[in-house]
Enzyme design. Sequence first.
Site, short mmCIF file in Angstrom:
data_model
loop_
_atom_site.label_atom_id
_atom_site.label_comp_id
_atom_site.label_asym_id
_atom_site.label_seq_id
_atom_site.Cartn_x
_atom_site.Cartn_y
_atom_site.Cartn_z
N HIS A 1 -2.06 7.29 7.17
CA HIS A 1 -1.15 8.22 6.49
C HIS A 1 -1.88 9.49 6.05
O HIS A 1 -1.30 10.58 6.08
CB HIS A 1 -0.53 7.57 5.23
CG HIS A 1 0.67 6.72 5.51
ND1 HIS A 1 1.79 7.19 6.14
CD2 HIS A 1 0.94 5.41 5.22
CE1 HIS A 1 2.70 6.23 6.23
NE2 HIS A 1 2.21 5.13 5.68
N CYS B 1 6.65 -0.04 7.30
CA CYS B 1 6.17 1.09 6.50
C CYS B 1 7.31 1.56 5.61
O CYS B 1 8.46 1.68 6.07
CB CYS B 1 5.73 2.22 7.43
SG CYS B 1 5.21 3.71 6.56
N LEU B 2 7.01 1.84 4.36
CA LEU B 2 8.03 2.32 3.43
C LEU B 2 8.59 3.67 3.86
O LEU B 2 9.66 4.07 3.40
CB LEU B 2 7.44 2.42 2.01
CG LEU B 2 7.03 1.08 1.38
CD1 LEU B 2 6.23 1.31 0.11
CD2 LEU B 2 8.25 0.21 1.11
N GLN C 1 3.15 9.89 1.22
CA GLN C 1 4.45 9.21 1.22
C GLN C 1 5.32 9.59 0.04
O GLN C 1 6.52 9.40 0.07
CB GLN C 1 4.25 7.69 1.24
CG GLN C 1 3.65 7.18 2.54
CD GLN C 1 3.55 5.67 2.52
OE1 GLN C 1 2.55 5.13 2.06
NE2 GLN C 1 4.57 5.00 3.00
N GLY D 1 0.84 -1.19 0.00
CA GLY D 1 0.00 0.00 0.00
C GLY D 1 0.88 1.24 0.00
O GLY D 1 1.99 1.22 0.56
N HIS E 1 -3.60 1.18 8.09
CA HIS E 1 -2.26 1.75 7.97
C HIS E 1 -2.24 2.89 6.95
O HIS E 1 -1.73 3.98 7.22
CB HIS E 1 -1.27 0.64 7.58
CG HIS E 1 0.14 1.09 7.40
ND1 HIS E 1 1.17 0.63 8.18
CD2 HIS E 1 0.71 1.97 6.52
CE1 HIS E 1 2.30 1.21 7.79
NE2 HIS E 1 2.05 2.02 6.77
N GLU E 2 -2.81 2.62 5.77
CA GLU E 2 -2.74 3.62 4.69
C GLU E 2 -3.60 4.84 4.99
O GLU E 2 -3.20 5.98 4.70
CB GLU E 2 -3.16 2.99 3.35
CG GLU E 2 -2.26 1.86 2.87
CD GLU E 2 -0.78 2.23 2.83
OE1 GLU E 2 -0.45 3.41 2.60
OE2 GLU E 2 0.04 1.33 3.08
ZN ZN Z 1 3.18 3.33 5.68
#
Ligand code: ZN
Length: 205
Positions: A165, A119-120, A62, A57, A161-162
Amino acid sequence: MDVGHQLDWPVRLRIEQAGAPVLHTPARDVSLEQLATPGVQQLIEMMFATLRGVGVGLAAPQIGLPLRLVVIEDPAPAHAAVDPDLLLAQGRVPVEPHVLVNPVLTVEDAEQAEFFEGCLSVEGYRAIVPRARSVRVRAVDRTGAPLERIAIGWYARILQHEIDHLDGRLYTERMRARTFVTAENSRIFWSDVPVAEVLERLESG
Ligand code: ZN
Protein backbone atom coordinates in the site's frame (compact mmCIF):
# COMPACT_ATOMS: atom_id res chain seq x y z
CA MET A 1 -3.04 16.87 11.45
CA ASP A 2 -3.91 17.78 15.03
CA VAL A 3 -7.70 17.67 15.24
CA GLY A 4 -7.65 20.19 18.09
CA HIS A 5 -10.43 18.72 20.18
CA GLN A 6 -11.24 15.57 22.08
CA LEU A 7 -12.82 12.89 19.95
CA ASP A 8 -15.38 10.38 21.09
CA TRP A 9 -14.12 6.78 20.94
CA PRO A 10 -14.22 4.70 18.97
CA VAL A 11 -13.87 6.70 15.82
CA ARG A 12 -13.73 4.88 12.54
CA LEU A 13 -12.10 6.68 9.66
CA ARG A 14 -13.45 6.44 6.15
CA ILE A 15 -11.47 3.90 4.14
CA GLU A 16 -10.54 4.86 0.60
CA GLN A 17 -11.53 2.41 -2.12
CA ALA A 18 -9.64 1.26 -5.23
CA GLY A 19 -9.41 4.06 -7.75
CA ALA A 20 -8.72 6.80 -5.20
CA PRO A 21 -5.40 8.26 -6.45
CA VAL A 22 -3.82 8.06 -2.97
CA LEU A 23 -4.01 4.24 -3.21
CA HIS A 24 -2.13 4.17 -6.49
CA THR A 25 0.71 6.59 -5.67
CA PRO A 26 3.84 5.93 -3.55
CA ALA A 27 3.58 7.46 -0.08
CA ARG A 28 6.27 9.63 1.52
CA ASP A 29 8.43 9.03 4.59
CA VAL A 30 7.30 10.27 8.00
CA SER A 31 9.96 12.38 9.73
CA LEU A 32 10.76 11.63 13.38
CA GLU A 33 9.60 15.18 14.24
CA GLN A 34 6.27 14.56 12.51
CA LEU A 35 5.92 11.16 14.20
CA ALA A 36 6.31 12.72 17.66
CA THR A 37 3.48 15.22 17.17
CA PRO A 38 0.17 14.69 19.03
CA GLY A 39 -1.59 14.78 15.66
CA VAL A 40 0.26 11.75 14.29
CA GLN A 41 0.06 9.88 17.61
CA GLN A 42 -3.70 10.44 17.66
CA LEU A 43 -3.92 9.41 14.04
CA ILE A 44 -2.29 6.08 15.00
CA GLU A 45 -4.98 5.53 17.67
CA MET A 46 -7.69 6.33 15.14
CA MET A 47 -6.18 3.88 12.67
CA PHE A 48 -6.25 1.11 15.29
CA ALA A 49 -9.86 1.99 16.14
CA THR A 50 -10.74 1.85 12.43
CA LEU A 51 -8.99 -1.50 11.99
CA ARG A 52 -10.36 -3.35 15.00
CA GLY A 53 -12.97 -5.93 14.17
CA VAL A 54 -12.66 -5.43 10.42
CA GLY A 55 -9.07 -6.23 9.47
CA VAL A 56 -5.53 -7.08 10.55
CA GLY A 57 -3.59 -4.24 8.94
CA LEU A 58 -4.20 -0.69 7.79
CA ALA A 59 -1.87 1.62 5.88
CA ALA A 60 -2.13 5.43 6.02
CA PRO A 61 -2.93 5.77 2.28
CA GLN A 62 -6.09 3.76 2.96
CA ILE A 63 -7.38 6.60 5.09
CA GLY A 64 -6.32 9.14 2.52
CA LEU A 65 -2.90 10.11 3.87
CA PRO A 66 0.16 9.54 1.64
CA LEU A 67 2.44 8.60 4.56
CA ARG A 68 4.63 5.53 5.10
CA LEU A 69 2.86 4.39 8.24
CA VAL A 70 1.12 1.08 8.93
CA VAL A 71 -0.76 -0.34 11.92
CA ILE A 72 -1.05 -4.10 12.39
CA GLU A 73 -2.97 -6.21 14.88
CA ASP A 74 -4.11 -9.81 14.50
CA PRO A 75 -5.65 -10.70 17.88
CA ALA A 76 -6.47 -14.26 18.93
CA PRO A 77 -10.28 -13.66 19.02
CA ALA A 78 -10.17 -12.91 15.27
CA HIS A 79 -9.02 -16.51 14.73
CA ALA A 80 -12.02 -18.10 16.43
CA ALA A 81 -14.10 -18.14 13.24
CA VAL A 82 -11.30 -19.61 11.10
CA ASP A 83 -10.89 -23.35 10.52
CA PRO A 84 -7.95 -24.50 12.71
CA ASP A 85 -6.50 -26.48 9.78
CA LEU A 86 -6.50 -23.31 7.66
CA LEU A 87 -4.85 -21.31 10.47
CA LEU A 88 -2.14 -23.96 10.61
CA ALA A 89 -1.64 -23.99 6.84
CA GLN A 90 -1.49 -20.17 6.77
CA GLY A 91 0.98 -20.09 9.65
CA ARG A 92 -1.37 -17.63 11.32
CA VAL A 93 -0.69 -16.83 14.95
CA PRO A 94 -1.77 -13.79 16.99
CA VAL A 95 0.19 -10.60 16.35
CA GLU A 96 0.16 -7.83 18.97
CA PRO A 97 -0.79 -4.27 17.99
CA HIS A 98 2.20 -2.44 16.58
CA VAL A 99 3.08 0.41 14.28
CA LEU A 100 5.60 0.40 11.44
CA VAL A 101 6.90 3.76 10.24
CA ASN A 102 8.98 3.99 7.04
CA PRO A 103 9.21 0.19 6.79
CA VAL A 104 11.61 -1.49 4.37
CA LEU A 105 10.93 -5.07 3.38
CA THR A 106 13.36 -7.72 2.16
CA VAL A 107 12.51 -11.28 1.24
CA GLU A 108 13.94 -13.98 3.51
CA ASP A 109 12.31 -17.00 1.86
CA ALA A 110 11.10 -16.41 -1.68
CA GLU A 111 9.12 -19.62 -1.82
CA GLN A 112 5.51 -18.63 -2.49
CA ALA A 113 2.54 -19.31 -0.24
CA GLU A 114 -0.88 -19.02 -1.90
CA PHE A 115 -4.05 -18.15 -0.03
CA PHE A 116 -7.14 -16.02 -0.45
CA GLU A 117 -6.71 -12.52 0.92
CA GLY A 118 -8.85 -9.41 0.94
CA CYS A 119 -8.37 -5.68 1.42
CA LEU A 120 -10.44 -3.04 3.18
CA SER A 121 -9.87 -0.86 0.09
CA VAL A 122 -11.20 -3.50 -2.32
CA GLU A 123 -14.30 -4.06 -0.27
CA GLY A 124 -16.35 -7.16 -0.91
CA TYR A 125 -13.82 -9.15 -2.92
CA ARG A 126 -11.09 -11.71 -2.38
CA ALA A 127 -8.47 -13.44 -4.51
CA ILE A 128 -5.65 -15.92 -4.18
CA VAL A 129 -2.40 -13.98 -3.93
CA PRO A 130 1.08 -15.55 -4.01
CA ARG A 131 3.33 -14.08 -1.31
CA ALA A 132 6.84 -14.84 -0.08
CA ARG A 133 6.78 -17.19 2.91
CA SER A 134 9.17 -15.12 4.99
CA VAL A 135 10.27 -11.49 4.98
CA ARG A 136 12.41 -9.17 7.08
CA VAL A 137 11.12 -5.72 7.96
CA ARG A 138 13.16 -2.78 9.19
CA ALA A 139 11.26 0.28 10.41
CA VAL A 140 10.85 2.57 13.38
CA ASP A 141 8.07 2.10 15.90
CA ARG A 142 5.61 4.78 17.03
CA THR A 143 8.20 6.18 19.45
CA GLY A 144 10.79 6.47 16.69
CA ALA A 145 12.87 3.55 18.00
CA PRO A 146 14.39 1.24 15.36
CA LEU A 147 12.63 -2.08 14.92
CA GLU A 148 13.63 -5.16 12.94
CA ARG A 149 11.69 -8.38 12.63
CA ILE A 150 11.69 -11.55 10.63
CA ALA A 151 8.15 -12.66 9.85
CA ILE A 152 6.85 -15.97 8.58
CA GLY A 153 3.45 -17.26 7.55
CA TRP A 154 0.41 -15.01 7.77
CA TYR A 155 2.28 -12.16 9.43
CA ALA A 156 4.70 -12.15 6.48
CA ARG A 157 1.66 -11.88 4.18
CA ILE A 158 0.22 -8.98 6.19
CA LEU A 159 3.52 -7.12 5.95
CA GLN A 160 3.78 -7.62 2.19
CA HIS A 161 0.17 -6.50 1.70
CA GLU A 162 0.45 -3.40 3.89
CA ILE A 163 3.85 -2.26 2.65
CA ASP A 164 2.58 -2.66 -0.92
CA HIS A 165 0.00 0.00 0.00
CA LEU A 166 2.87 2.39 0.79
CA ASP A 167 4.19 1.82 -2.73
CA GLY A 168 0.79 2.49 -4.27
CA ARG A 169 0.01 -1.16 -4.98
CA LEU A 170 -3.11 -3.22 -4.31
CA TYR A 171 -3.25 -7.00 -4.17
CA THR A 172 -5.14 -6.95 -7.47
CA GLU A 173 -1.76 -6.30 -9.13
CA ARG A 174 -0.36 -9.52 -7.66
CA MET A 175 -3.37 -11.82 -7.54
CA ARG A 176 -4.16 -14.83 -9.63
CA ALA A 177 -6.65 -12.94 -11.77
CA ARG A 178 -9.06 -15.82 -12.33
CA THR A 179 -9.48 -16.31 -8.58
CA PHE A 180 -10.92 -12.80 -8.06
CA VAL A 181 -14.32 -13.51 -6.44
CA THR A 182 -16.78 -11.77 -4.19
CA ALA A 183 -16.21 -12.31 -0.47
CA GLU A 184 -19.68 -13.84 -0.30
CA ASN A 185 -18.95 -16.37 -3.02
CA SER A 186 -15.56 -17.17 -1.51
CA ARG A 187 -17.46 -18.23 1.62
CA ILE A 188 -20.23 -20.07 -0.22
CA PHE A 189 -18.15 -21.94 -2.81
CA TRP A 190 -14.50 -21.97 -1.86
CA SER A 191 -13.98 -21.77 1.91
CA ASP A 192 -13.66 -25.54 2.38
CA VAL A 193 -11.71 -26.20 -0.80
CA PRO A 194 -7.92 -26.57 -0.63
CA VAL A 195 -6.11 -23.75 -2.44
CA ALA A 196 -4.52 -26.14 -4.95
CA GLU A 197 -7.98 -27.34 -5.97
CA VAL A 198 -9.39 -23.79 -6.14
CA LEU A 199 -6.56 -22.90 -8.52
CA GLU A 200 -7.15 -25.99 -10.61
CA ARG A 201 -10.88 -25.36 -10.93
CA LEU A 202 -10.83 -21.58 -11.42
CA GLU A 203 -7.79 -21.44 -13.67
CA SER A 204 -8.64 -24.35 -15.94
CA GLY A 205 -11.56 -22.58 -17.65
ZN1 ZN B 1 -5.19 -3.59 1.84
